[in-house]
Write an enzyme that holds these catalytic residues in place. Structure first.
Site, PDB file in Angstrom:
ATOM      1  N   MET A  39       0.801  -1.227   0.000  1.00 58.66           N
ATOM      2  CA  MET A  39       0.000   0.000   0.000  1.00 58.66           C
ATOM      3  C   MET A  39       0.834   1.277   0.000  1.00 58.66           C
ATOM      4  SD  MET A  39      -2.876  -1.232  -0.449  1.00 58.66           S
ATOM      5  CE  MET A  39      -3.891   0.245  -0.409  1.00 58.66           C
ATOM      6  N   GLU A  40       2.157   1.148  -0.231  1.00 60.67           N
ATOM      7  CA  GLU A  40       2.941   2.358  -0.484  1.00 60.67           C
ATOM      8  C   GLU A  40       2.433   3.032  -1.756  1.00 60.67           C
ATOM      9  OE1 GLU A  40       7.136   1.955  -0.781  1.00 60.67           O
ATOM     10  OE2 GLU A  40       7.384   1.233   1.283  1.00 60.67           O
ATOM     11  N   ARG A  97     -10.255  21.419  11.035  1.00 61.87           N
ATOM     12  CA  ARG A  97     -10.954  21.596  12.313  1.00 61.87           C
ATOM     13  C   ARG A  97     -10.018  21.446  13.502  1.00 61.87           C
ATOM     14  NH1 ARG A  97     -15.964  17.669  10.983  1.00 61.87           N
ATOM     15  NH2 ARG A  97     -14.377  16.751   9.621  1.00 61.87           N
ATOM     16  N   HIS A 131     -12.149  26.170   7.256  1.00 68.00           N
ATOM     17  CA  HIS A 131     -12.975  26.147   8.464  1.00 68.00           C
ATOM     18  C   HIS A 131     -12.694  27.366   9.341  1.00 68.00           C
ATOM     19  CE1 HIS A 131     -15.455  24.426  11.560  1.00 68.00           C
ATOM     20  NE2 HIS A 131     -14.458  24.454  12.436  1.00 68.00           N
ATOM     21  N   LYS A 194     -26.754  27.020  19.970  1.00 72.20           N
ATOM     22  CA  LYS A 194     -26.566  25.580  20.098  1.00 72.20           C
ATOM     23  C   LYS A 194     -25.585  25.271  21.204  1.00 72.20           C
ATOM     24  CE  LYS A 194     -23.601  23.755  17.464  1.00 72.20           C
ATOM     25  NZ  LYS A 194     -22.834  23.377  16.263  1.00 72.20           N
ATOM     26  N   ARG A 196     -23.227  22.131  22.464  1.00 69.18           N
ATOM     27  CA  ARG A 196     -22.704  20.797  22.133  1.00 69.18           C
ATOM     28  C   ARG A 196     -22.243  20.122  23.423  1.00 69.18           C
ATOM     29  NH1 ARG A 196     -21.133  18.681  17.335  1.00 69.18           N
ATOM     30  NH2 ARG A 196     -21.137  20.718  16.331  1.00 69.18           N
ATOM     31  N   SER A 225     -21.547  14.827  10.500  1.00 73.11           N
ATOM     32  CA  SER A 225     -22.530  13.834  10.937  1.00 73.11           C
ATOM     33  C   SER A 225     -23.951  14.210  10.534  1.00 73.11           C
ATOM     34  CB  SER A 225     -22.460  13.667  12.459  1.00 73.11           C
ATOM     35  OG  SER A 225     -22.910  14.853  13.100  1.00 73.11           O
ATOM     36  N   GLY A 226     -24.190  15.485  10.299  1.00 73.13           N
ATOM     37  CA  GLY A 226     -25.523  15.960   9.920  1.00 73.13           C
ATOM     38  C   GLY A 226     -26.422  16.267  11.095  1.00 73.13           C
ATOM     39  N   THR A 228     -26.237  18.509  13.525  1.00 70.89           N
ATOM     40  CA  THR A 228     -26.507  19.935  13.718  1.00 70.89           C
ATOM     41  C   THR A 228     -27.583  20.425  12.761  1.00 70.89           C
ATOM     42  OG1 THR A 228     -24.282  20.408  14.546  1.00 70.89           O
ATOM     43  CG2 THR A 228     -25.478  22.238  13.559  1.00 70.89           C
TER      44      THR A 228
END
Length: 314
Positions: A39-40, A97, A131, A194, A196, A225-226, A228
């Site tokens: 996998m190199e 992020r 971001h 919001k 978290r 993740s959707g 929010t």
């Protein structure tokens, strides 16, 4: 100068790179990116790039580490082939992020990745909707942070009634981005307050702004993740919103995000092709993809011609 452009595609962004090349009326440079048995990653530029202006198009999306390593090796291959200038075009900049230390004994991985790209031999970086805008300062080479807003504004004006639109930021941190888009379409702004509780989960607490009877447009840079978006859509509808759309630049959509959004009350999620959409995304009833190829193509052409890129967003 456009005659000297060479556009090279990595495995993460080949369809987008092909569309960019078509916009510029240039063929993609012939490049082989393959793996050995262990996998190199092995890269071979199969045409001459000596003295050329090389643009390597590669998002560092899932699998992020494989695609990042591909990018670094492609940059090194171009450098050792005597390219005149190498621009790393990252439609989606992974690790963005991780732009600060959130607790003790943690890394700032976005800075590390910026160092890796620079040390590999890139002369310039072009990316889209970072971001955090200050990540530009992590690079010690010129960095263009482009914005998908013009593409989104055009789509919104073509499809939605401006009379009852309201732009909504899904959290306090995204207010600047949402306000900029609201100004472009001359719409009022609301904010979702919001809280978290833990990574990957969110709880909507309050809506700041009068959304009753309006078509709400949630605006953000990344949907992962959707959760929010789904929670925000439910909260807006509970406050009397007519319907809820979302315009998000980068559709990371990890885990069960696609099914979560497909079964939600969100009328439509619009994402760009900064990350190559999966088969599940293409089949989802309420997810649509718009292309950023003309935007990136124009920015690449202007960079090669040494003309203004920022005027694209004036």
């Amino acid at each position: 100068m456009k005659s000297s452009i060479k556009i090279v595609a990595g495995n993460a962004s080949r369809p987008l790179a092909e569309a960019i090349a078509a916009y510029l009326e240039k063929p993609l440079a012939v490049c082989s990116v393959r793996r050995f048995a262990d996998m190199e990653i092995f890269v071979e530029l199969q045409e001459n790039v000596r003295g050329e202006d090389v643009f390597i198009v590669q998002s560092t999306s899932f699998p992020a580490n494989d695609h990042l390593m591909e990018l670094l090796i492609m940059i090194d291959a171009a450098r050792r082939s005597s390219a005149r200038r190498i621009t790393a075009v990252l439609p989606y900049f992974g690790y963005a992020r991780q732009d600060r230390r959130t607790s003790g004994r943690t890394p700032i991985s976005a800075k590390l990745v910026a160092n890796l790209i620079t040390e590999a031999g890139a002369d310039r970086v072009m990316t889209l909707d970072l971001h955090a805008g200050q990540i530009q300062g992590f690079f010690d080479i010129p960095t263009d942070n482009l914005f998908a807003a013009p593409v989104m504004v055009r789509d919104i004006k073509e499809r939605l009634d401006p009379a009852d639109m309201m732009v909504v930021s899904p959290d306090v941190g995204g207010v600047v981005r949402a306000r900029a888009l609201a100004k472009r379409i001359d719409a009022p702004l609301a904010i979702v307050d919001k809280r978290r509780e833990r990574p990957g989960e969110s709880e909507v607490m309050n809506i700041i702004g009068e959304v009753e009877g309006r078509s709400c447009i949630l605006v953000d840079d990344i949907v992962d993740s959707g959760g929010t978006l789904v929670n925000a859509a439910e909260a807006l509808l509970a406050k009397g919103a007519k319907d809820v759309y979302a315009y998000i630049t980068h559709g990371v959509l990890s885990g069960g995000a696609v099914s979560r959004i497909a079964s939600s009350k969100l009328k439509e999620l619009v994402i760009t092709d900064s990350i190559q959409p999966t088969a599940a995304v293409k089949l989802a009833r309420n997810i649509r993809v718009v292309t950023i190829a003309p935007l990136l193509g124009e920015a690449i052409g202007r960079t090669a011609d040494e003309s203004s890129v920022s005027s694209l967003f004036a």
